[in-house]
Design an enzyme around this catalytic site. Structure first.
Site, PDB file in Angstrom:
ATOM      1  N   GLU A   1      -6.365   4.690  -7.916  1.00 25.76           N
ATOM      2  CA  GLU A   1      -5.057   4.154  -8.278  1.00 25.76           C
ATOM      3  C   GLU A   1      -4.049   4.168  -7.134  1.00 25.76           C
ATOM      4  O   GLU A   1      -3.048   3.472  -7.152  1.00 25.76           O
ATOM      5  CB  GLU A   1      -4.478   4.904  -9.486  1.00 25.76           C
ATOM      6  CG  GLU A   1      -4.270   6.398  -9.282  1.00 25.76           C
ATOM      7  CD  GLU A   1      -5.528   7.200  -9.610  1.00 25.76           C
ATOM      8  OE1 GLU A   1      -5.471   8.422  -9.559  1.00 25.76           O
ATOM      9  OE2 GLU A   1      -6.563   6.571  -9.911  1.00 25.76           O
TER      10      GLU A   1
ATOM     11  N   ASP B   1       1.768 -19.217  25.736  1.00 23.83           N
ATOM     12  CA  ASP B   1       2.390 -20.247  26.546  1.00 23.83           C
ATOM     13  C   ASP B   1       3.016 -19.540  27.746  1.00 23.83           C
ATOM     14  O   ASP B   1       3.168 -18.321  27.749  1.00 23.83           O
ATOM     15  CB  ASP B   1       3.455 -20.968  25.717  1.00 23.83           C
ATOM     16  CG  ASP B   1       4.074 -22.143  26.445  1.00 23.83           C
ATOM     17  OD1 ASP B   1       3.398 -22.724  27.306  1.00 23.83           O
ATOM     18  OD2 ASP B   1       5.237 -22.464  26.163  1.00 23.83           O
TER      19      ASP B   1
ATOM     20  N   ASP C   1      -4.646  12.933  -5.903  1.00 26.19           N
ATOM     21  CA  ASP C   1      -3.821  11.769  -5.554  1.00 26.19           C
ATOM     22  C   ASP C   1      -2.609  12.184  -4.732  1.00 26.19           C
ATOM     23  O   ASP C   1      -2.251  11.526  -3.757  1.00 26.19           O
ATOM     24  CB  ASP C   1      -3.358  11.049  -6.823  1.00 26.19           C
ATOM     25  CG  ASP C   1      -4.466  10.221  -7.450  1.00 26.19           C
ATOM     26  OD1 ASP C   1      -5.482   9.982  -6.778  1.00 26.19           O
ATOM     27  OD2 ASP C   1      -4.321   9.820  -8.623  1.00 26.19           O
TER      28      ASP C   1
END
Length: 896
Positions: A323, A365, A735
């Site tokens: 999660e 460039d 977590d």
């Protein structure tokens, strides 16, 4: 008679597009003067009172879809992830099982609280990081305002005003490089070609006219596609060449771009990184969709308690759900964007940061990117290389009277002439017409009339484009023919020799030519650019940026090679390359590129350092050729001729002084002149990728191992190896320990090489590392069962508490084992936030069985002798993981 404009209700702030259809079809079908009349406008522009009234009526010229999302929209977006959907579904199941259908004494909100805490933790952290990065980006974007050249009442000539202030009826002036600021009806146009690729996908520019070539005004045809109208230009398209004057017909959401914005902006192609994240996410979701029913059936059939088995299976599903993945990805990218914002760099697309990390070739460039773009006119020479004021006079006439793409070369001419007090001397020339610049001819001409009523055409452009048009040259030695001599082969060689010497000195040379014409008031075309008299050449100096050499060296040290793709000539480009330290391996000209097939170009592009005299489409071809050879290509440019390459590159980089279309096409805009930010962006991109891949590999391997452990325990144990609420709390703590990963350090050797997404590497890593944790889970089962006699239903709490602590500590330690290919804590140490957070979670996990909260979770205090086993298991786990890591690196040559 009141027209459509004044018939619309005057509702302040209301959206014009939502109240009435665009009047553009009707305006295109009538003459320019009639269109002005219908819009209550005039060629001299709107008054201040009209502008204020129309701003109140139609609102600012902004497309709703492009506005930054509000905080609540960002919060809602942060909540919408497949993983939150799983957690939310599990929460609904828990409401029924733990509250609605549970006995009054057994009702509990503990599971729901833990699940919602996980959802809030993931959502709020993701939202905060996105909010911070968007806020920083918007603050920087405010510094880069897009403007349009507008003529309003009281102005002598058009002035630049913010595009958001445009209203229907405004008179706008367009030239090469401009983005069309609104839907407009053309009043006058000169060789106008517009690219409508943004709206139609058609890459070939369309020619536009104020009055259609068919000299009749056709009635409005409802069946004709409005985008096919030759007398209209549309917001979001860009002028490729030519000039125009137009009246604004529709703004904001009422434009075609506003109506199509959702389809245009919302469908960005997925990068390999996007696809990789999605593939891993759905792999894990499919994994849990298979394992959850399997765990439910095994426990239900074995234990007979189907409700507890369901809750346990649901908790396993939560444990398998990564999660925090959306939060980790977003936080890493947003953190990179905020860091770049501090260096005054706008990140328009977050994923560009990760692409920076994967970039192994930077094409750039030359002018304005490697060089300072502070161009100084150094010389004005005749054909023999002697200073000649006449050449400067012709150059001034050309630069002053053009209304098209007025670049820094023209500004340098005008400033130099002002210093030499030439302006008053030449002001008597009256402009008749001009032939605008384009990137095919690479020259532009103006036609003026002098006091003797003669027309003079003055052409200025690239040496190799102007010389073939010349049949004679101004030569002071040719007194007998009025100072004009035939342009002989010897003279041509002398011109080439002198201009090459100028180029070798780092000067950019342009040819200046002219011819006298009859006094005619007509439209002049490219066909008039012939039989010219070569007056001489003007030479400019554009020194390299001070930081260019250091930045290129830093990029090379980090595995990024630099290639120059420029419209300038090879000699000047070689000189600049030597000054900034770009090694020159091979050079190619645009005409050589044109002859190659795509396959041949792929081989040539890899070994070529300098591409000179390149057209916009040739630049884009080189970018795509390198991409087909599996390179991640960045492009740095600031001109209209860079727009296609910026769009095609994996990372488009521009500067705040770039033309509108270049800034629009870029992913990243540099607000400061230092190029060192490029190297910082490369490092930040690799750091971002490393910290994302750490979490993915940690989660994938940990989940893979946990599934084996749960299946083994479910088959052999007479009770659940861990209660559902315990499994949820363990997952919540794990977590939390992951939250600091975006702030982790990354090993220096990892940052030295480009990093690309490899989905197969994740699956291989999961299979190799995942089973290690299962080995020690089984060891823990045996220790708890045999040593501590936690082998009955009555003593299941001791077993569950013991496995809870081992499971949490091994999952948390894996953070330190996986984050580096070196020996953790000794050769490579995590950042302090990671160390403090993981240590805190481990300490809390050990304390939990002894706490009152642990008692609520049906956990019991662990005996002191348990910790001797715990230390042995953790040390063995670290040693075995390090051994497997070493074998893995030797076999596959990588870790993260």
């Amino acid at each position: 008679m009141k027209n459509d404009l004044v018939n619309r209700p005057n509702v302040p702030g209301a959206s014009y597009g939502k109240r009435a259809p665009s009047p553009l079809p009707e305006l295109c079908a009538c003459a320019p003067e009639e269109a002005l009349l219908r819009l209550e406008a005039s060629r001299s522009g709107l008054t201040e009172e009209q502008i204020e009234a129309r701003l109140a009526q139609f609102g600012p010229n902004e497309v709703t879809h492009e506005k930054p999302p509000t905080w609540y929209q960002q919060l809602f977006h942060a909540f919408l992830t497949p993983f939150n959907a799983v957690l939310f579904a599990v929460s609904v199941v828990s409401v029924f099982s733990d509250v609605i259908f549970a006995a009054p004494d057994d009702r509990s909100f503990r599971t729901i609280i833990v699940l919602l805490t996980m959802v809030l933790l993931s959502t709020l952290l993701r939202f905060w990081q996105e909010f911070r990065s968007n806020k920083a980006a918007e603050e920087l974007k405010a510094m880069v305002r897009s403007t349009a050249a507008v003529l309003r009442a009281g102005m002598d000539r058009p002035q630049e005003v913010p595009i958001s202030t445009l209203v229907p009826g405004d008179i706008v002036y367009l030239s090469a490089g401009d983005m069309v600021p609104a839907d407009v009806r053309l009043l006058a146009a000169k060789d106008l070609f517009v690219s409508q690729a943004m709206l139609t996908g058609e890459s070939i520019p369309l020619e536009k006219h104020a009055v259609p070539p068919i000299k009749k005004i056709q009635p409005a045809d409802a069946s004709q596609n409005i985008l096919e109208r030759e007398t209209a230009c549309f917001m979001g398209t860009n002028v490729v060449s030519g000039t125009a004057v137009a009246v604004v017909a529709a703004t904001g959401d009422a434009t075609n771009f506003g109506a199509m914005a959702t389809e245009i902006v919302g469908a960005r192609p997925l990068t390999s990184f996007d696809k990789g994240i999605s593939k891993v996410s759905w792999m894990l979701i499919h994994f849990l969709m298979v394992m959850t029913p399997l765990v439910f059936l095994i426990n239900g059939l074995d234990k007979g308690d189907w409700l507890q088995s369901l809750l346990f299976a649901v908790s396993v599903a939560v444990g398998l759900t990564p999660e925090m993945l959306p939060m980790i990805v977003t936080t890493n990218l947003a953190k990179g964007a905020v860091m770049m914002a501090r260096r005054k760099t706008i990140v328009k697309r977050l994923n560009a940061i990760q692409n920076f990390g994967a970039m192994d070739i930077l094409c750039t460039d030359k002018t304005g990117t490697l060089t300072q773009n502070k161009i100084i006119l150094e010389r004005h020479l005749d054909i023999h290389g002697q200073d000649d004021l006449r050449v400067l006079e012709y150059a001034w006439i050309n630069s002053y009277n053009q209304t098209g793409l007025k670049n820094s070369l023209d500004v340098a001419v005008l400033e130099f002439a002002l210093q030499h007090e030439l302006v008053d001397k030449l002001k008597h020339y009256r402009k008749i017409d001009e032939i605008p610049f384009d990137f095919v001819r690479r020259r532009m001409s103006v036609v003026v009339r002098n006091g003797d009523n003669q027309n003079l055409l003055v052409c200025k452009g690239a040496i190799e484009e102007v010389l073939p048009l010349c049949v004679s040259a101004h030569d002071q030695k040719a007194e007998a023919t009025g100072g004009v001599a035939s342009f002989t082969t010897d003279m041509h060689k002398e011109v080439r020799r002198i201009t090459r010497k100028l180029n070798q000195d780092g000067l950019r040379a342009l040819a200046v030519a002219y011819k006298w014409l009859p006094s005619e008031d007509r439209t002049y075309t490219v066909d008039d650019e012939k039989d010219l008299v070569l007056s001489g050449y003007i030479a400019f100096l554009d020194p390299p940026k001070e930081t260019a050499r250091e930045a290129i060296a830093a990029l090379r040290e980090h595995g990024v090679s630099v290639k120059i793709i420029t419209g300038d000539n090879e000699v000047v480009t070689r000189k600049i390359c030597k000054e900034v330290g770009v090694p020159i391996e091979h050079a190619m000209l645009g005409k050589d590129v044109e002859k190659l097939s795509d396959v041949q170009l792929e081989e040539a592009a890899e070994r070529t350092t300098i591409f000179a005299k390149m057209s916009p489409m040739q630049k884009s071809r080189v970018i795509r050729a390198l991409q087909r050879k599996n390179h991640t290509v960045g492009y740095l440019g600031d001109g209209i001729n860079d727009a296609a390459a910026l769009k095609d590159a994996d990372v488009g980089i521009s500067v705040d002084t770039a033309v509108d279309i270049a800034k629009e096409s870029a992913d990243i805009i540099l607000l400061e002149k230092s190029l060192l930010v490029l190297e910082e962006a490369v490092v930040e991109g690799r750091r971002t990728f490393a910290n994302i891949i750490k979490y993915i590999k940690m989660t994938a391997s940990s989940n893979f191992g946990n599934v084996f452990s749960v299946l083994i325990a479910s088959i052999f144990l007479p009770f659940l190896p861990m209660l559902p609420i315990q499994l949820l709390v363990q997952n919540l703590l794990y977590d939390v320990s992951q939250v600091s990963i975006p702030w982790d350090d990354v090993d220096e050797d990892y940052l030295k090489q480009p990093r690309k997404w490899d989905a197969s590497g994740v699956a291989r890593f999961m299979v190799f590392i995942g089973p290690i944790s299962s080995i020690f889970d089984v060891v823990t089962f045996l220790v708890m069962w045999n040593v501590f006699q936690a082998n009955t239903v009555e003593r299941q709490s001791l077993f569950q508490s013991g496995w809870f602590v081992v499971g949490l500590l091994t999952q948390t330690l894996i953070v330190h084992m996986i984050r580096t290919q070196h020996i953790p804590f000794i050769q490579s140490r995590a950042a302090m936030p990671v160390i403090l957070l993981t240590a805190s979670i481990m300490a809390f996990g050990i304390y939990l069985p002894f706490s009152p909260l642990g008692a609520h979770l049906n956990m019991v205090p662990l005996p002191l002798s348990y910790f001797e086993w715990l230390i042995g298991i953790l040390l063995s786990y670290c040693l075995l993981t390090q051994l497997v890591k070493t074998i893995y690196i030797r076999r596959f040559g990588q870790w993260l």
